[in-house]
Design a protein around this motif. Structure first.
Motif, PDB file in Angstrom:
ATOM      1  N   ASP A  12       0.850  -1.195   0.000  1.00  0.00           N
ATOM      2  CA  ASP A  12       0.000   0.000   0.000  1.00  0.00           C
ATOM      3  C   ASP A  12       0.885   1.244   0.000  1.00  0.00           C
ATOM      4  O   ASP A  12       0.572   2.240  -0.630  1.00  0.00           O
ATOM      5  CB  ASP A  12      -0.872   0.036   1.265  1.00  0.00           C
ATOM      6  CG  ASP A  12      -1.775  -1.176   1.377  1.00  0.00           C
ATOM      7  OD1 ASP A  12      -2.320  -1.589   0.339  1.00  0.00           O
ATOM      8  OD2 ASP A  12      -1.915  -1.713   2.491  1.00  0.00           O
ATOM      9  N   VAL A  34      -1.476  -1.353   7.411  1.00  0.00           N
ATOM     10  CA  VAL A  34      -1.055  -0.944   6.067  1.00  0.00           C
ATOM     11  C   VAL A  34       0.085  -1.869   5.613  1.00  0.00           C
ATOM     12  O   VAL A  34       0.997  -2.154   6.388  1.00  0.00           O
ATOM     13  CB  VAL A  34      -0.574   0.531   6.086  1.00  0.00           C
ATOM     14  CG1 VAL A  34      -0.089   0.966   4.714  1.00  0.00           C
ATOM     15  CG2 VAL A  34      -1.692   1.441   6.585  1.00  0.00           C
ATOM     16  N   CYS A 209       2.380   1.196  -6.005  1.00  0.00           N
ATOM     17  CA  CYS A 209       1.929   1.392  -4.621  1.00  0.00           C
ATOM     18  C   CYS A 209       0.931   2.544  -4.587  1.00  0.00           C
ATOM     19  O   CYS A 209       0.812   3.304  -5.550  1.00  0.00           O
ATOM     20  CB  CYS A 209       3.110   1.709  -3.703  1.00  0.00           C
ATOM     21  SG  CYS A 209       4.018   3.171  -4.205  1.00  0.00           S
ATOM     22  N   GLY A 210       0.275   2.677  -3.452  1.00  0.00           N
ATOM     23  CA  GLY A 210      -0.711   3.742  -3.313  1.00  0.00           C
ATOM     24  C   GLY A 210      -0.133   5.028  -2.740  1.00  0.00           C
ATOM     25  O   GLY A 210      -0.688   6.102  -2.924  1.00  0.00           O
ATOM     26  N   THR A 377      -3.834   7.297   7.103  1.00  0.00           N
ATOM     27  CA  THR A 377      -4.973   6.368   7.195  1.00  0.00           C
ATOM     28  C   THR A 377      -6.283   7.087   7.524  1.00  0.00           C
ATOM     29  O   THR A 377      -7.316   6.445   7.699  1.00  0.00           O
ATOM     30  CB  THR A 377      -4.719   5.297   8.278  1.00  0.00           C
ATOM     31  OG1 THR A 377      -4.495   5.956   9.529  1.00  0.00           O
ATOM     32  CG2 THR A 377      -3.537   4.425   7.938  1.00  0.00           C
TER      33      THR A 377
END
Ligand SMILES: Cc1cc2nc3c(=O)[nH]c(=O)nc-3n(C[C@H](O)[C@H](O)[C@H](O)COP(=O)(O)OP(=O)(O)OC[C@H]3O[C@@H](n4cnc5c(N)ncnc54)[C@H](O)[C@@H]3O)c2cc1C
Ligand code: FES
Length: 581
Positions: A12, A34, A209-210, A377
């Motif tokens: 992530d 994560v 990836c994010g 998050t």
């Protein structure tokens, strides 16, 4: 098409940088579920974090956002370490955490008044600061200078071993399924057509990836440039002297001169030196601290070491007689307003920063990791993130520190003269015992014993080692390694590592840190090493020094060498038989 790495699952978030800050961010992210990959182009926690003295300080910070972050971090560290102990077991989570407290020492009426005013401003925001009565000082620090006119005790200040802390955090990341890879440089990012970051570019291919977290320490400016979102993070060099191990309790707290606060908050590129003294659990004493913006210049100027040694002997006169083992340096990640950058980059969706912690990254790491992870998050942040934004005005070149330096807390500024080894020394009289090794670094060369070093006439004092003479004449390195011709000087200082080899009276491989100078010695610098040398007697090692702890010896050039100390633990243990990489 770009090649991409194969992972069990795409992460992530990719955290670029495995120093204490990257490690803390990765730990906090994985704690929230994560999936994280940590990349470092070098070895794990081997850059600035490995230079950090490991102080977790509130005492040196004026009220403001950095102190808020420091207080939050100071509260968080013990709880975080307890969680890691629970998860990893005591051995893997051990990092020498100790709430040892700090002492700030003023000498003179002006410094004393400024120090008391500084503490008075800190107390309302939660900093504990107690002025010690003169008759209390000896119980806290028996060897402190009697010249102190004010001593404040800050019981919240703590210390840990930064590399152990970073590796414990990364062990937790791995234990939760995250990955940590050294030897992989991040070259930039890839963006989609909306401009959002979708992958990290590496020489081995892209990592989709994010989110990408820039935790590149003093190199964060370069990575931010490569990601198309410039950030003014620059290196600020700091040097530290390490002494031989002393008996437990010789130096009990982190002790620093009141002018330290001025040096931290200063904005100029010029060298600033202020004294910080503290012991490690291995018994060595770390003497800092210098600050200078000279890019990534790795030089260790002797003028700076002298200023450090003089400052240390002023605070602790007994240090004058203690051997210096080595000096090392590192680059603090500096920002123009002395605040870290923590959070998303508003110019590049998907790019995050956790960097710019300058000389406080070890202390600030625990709260930084949490803050970054909360923001990433979508959790409510535990403290106001606004002062740490990447687009704040203070990063656009404001020269002075937010919060500022209290009036009267002035830093000692030293400007070394070009090429003059003795120039730039702070003019303080050496304390009692001024003929000892730390004092000898402080005051420079001289003495009655003639010798030559590479053909140049020098003088030494009785008891000086060859290394002392070389250091006091401005030489930090005097040998090259067998492979790669890398420079070497004193590393262990106790006859273990063989970094300091010289040729004395024609005999190669003499350990400069052990060999006492004799009248008429001819010292020559050495290229590589002849190791292993033929033994000159039962149990003899190179240069004829018996390979055991304690007891002097007669070396093969016929002169008494210093007793060899037992190898010390921790960062000074070496013993690789020379040619340290
Ligand atoms: C002499 C000295 C004493 C100090 N003492 C203290 C102290 O007592 N207390 C305290 O709190 N702080 C102290 N500090 C400051 C502290 O060490 C730093 O603030 C902290 O280590 C910064 O950590 P970091 O993770 O940001 O940087 P680093 O530890 O430098 O980590 C950054 C990492 O990023 C990697 N990297 C960079 N670019 C790339 C790339 N493109 N791709 C992949 N990897 C990359 C690097 O290899 C490095 O490992 C001291 C600093 C110095 C120099
Ligand atoms: S510095 Fe002399 S042997 Fe290590």
């Amino acid at each position: 098409m770009h090649g991409s790495w194969t992972y069990g699952q795409h992460p992530d978030a990719v955290v670029v940088g495995s120093g204490i800050i990257g490690a803390a961010c990765a730990e906090a992210l994985t704690r929230r579920g994560v999936r994280v990959l940590v990349l470092d182009r070098g070895a794990v926690a081997s850059a600035t974090t490995a230079s950090g003295e490991g102080n977790l300080l509130v005492s040196d910070k004026p009220p403001g956002p950095e102190l808020d972050l420091a207080l939050a971090s100071l509260r968080r560290w013990p709880a975080l370490l307890a969680e890691l102990r629970e998860e990893l077991g005591p051995r893997r989570a051990a990092c020498e955490y100790e709430r040892k407290g700090g002492l700030v020492v003023a000498i003179g009426a002006a410094q004393s008044a400024a120090l008391h005013a500084f503490a008075a401003a800190q107390r309302p925001v939660g900093v504990e600061a107690h002025a010690l009565a003169p008759d209390e000082v000896a119980a806290y620090e028996p060897h402190l200078t009697p010249r102190a006119t004010a001593v404040l005790h800050y019981p919240q200040d703590a210390q840990l071993q930064p590399v152990l802390a970073a590796t414990a955090l990364l062990a937790a990341v791995r234990a939760r399924g995250g990955e940590v890879r050294g030897g992989v440089a991040a070259l930039g990012v890839r963006r989609d057509r909306h401009g959002r970051v979708r992958a990290v570019r590496t020489a081995r291919g892209d990592v989709p990836c994010g989110a990408v977290v820039n935790a590149c320490g003093p190199w964060a400016g370069s990575f931010a440039d490569a990601a198309g979102a410039p950030l003014p993070v620059a290196p600020r060099r700091g040097l530290v002297l390490v002494t031989a191990p002393l008996p437990a309790g010789t130096v009990r707290h982190k002790v620093y001169a009141a002018d330290y606060v001025g040096a931290v908050g200063a904005a100029e590129a010029d060298l600033r030196v202020s004294t910080v003294v503290e012991a490690t659990q291995a018994g060595t004493v770390l003497i800092g601290s210098s600050r200078q913006r000279v890019g990534f210049d790795p030089a260790i100027p002797v003028a700076v070491l002298r200023a450090l040694a003089r400052g240390a002997t002023t605070l602790f006169p007994l240090l004058a007689a203690v051997p210096v083992l080595r000096a090392y340096g590192g680059f603090r990640p500096y920002t123009p307003d002395h605040l870290p950058v923590i959070g998303p980059d508003p110019r590049r969706a998907g790019l995050w920063h956790a960097t710019g912690h300058e000389g406080a990254g070890i202390g600030l790491a625990a709260a930084t990791g949490d803050l970054l992870a909360e923001l990433l998050t979508g959790e409510p942040p535990h403290l106001d993130p606004a002062p740490f934004r990447a687009d704040r005005p203070g990063l656009r070149g404001a020269p002075e520190a937010a919060g500022g330096v209290p009036a009267g807390v002035a830093a000692v500024a030293v400007r070394p003269g070009p090429g003059a080894a003795g120039a730039g020394v702070v003019a303080m009289p050496p304390g009692p015992g001024a003929e000892g090794p730390v004092a000898r670094v402080a005051v420079g060369g001289g003495g009655g014993l003639p010798l030559t070093v590479d053909g140049v006439a020098r003088r030494a004092r009785p008891g000086d080692t060859v290394a002392t003479v070389l250091l006091t004449t401005g030489r930090a390195a005097w040998r090259t390694t067998r492979g790669g011709d890398r420079p070497r000087g004193v590393f262990c200082g106790i006859g273990v590592c063989h970094d300091c080899l010289v040729v004395v009276n024609g005999l190669p491989d003499v350990r400069a840190c052990l060999r006492e100078v004799a009248s008429g010695d001819v010292v020559e610098t050495q290229r590589g090493a002849v190791l292993p040398a033929p033994a000159t007697g039962a149990g003899a090692g190179v240069d004829g020094v018996a390979g055991r702890a304690g007891g002097g010896a007669v070396d093969a050039s016929g002169v008494v060498t210093r007793p060899r100390a037992a190898a010390v633990d921790g960062d000074d243990a070496h013993g690789d038989g020379g040619d340290r990489a």
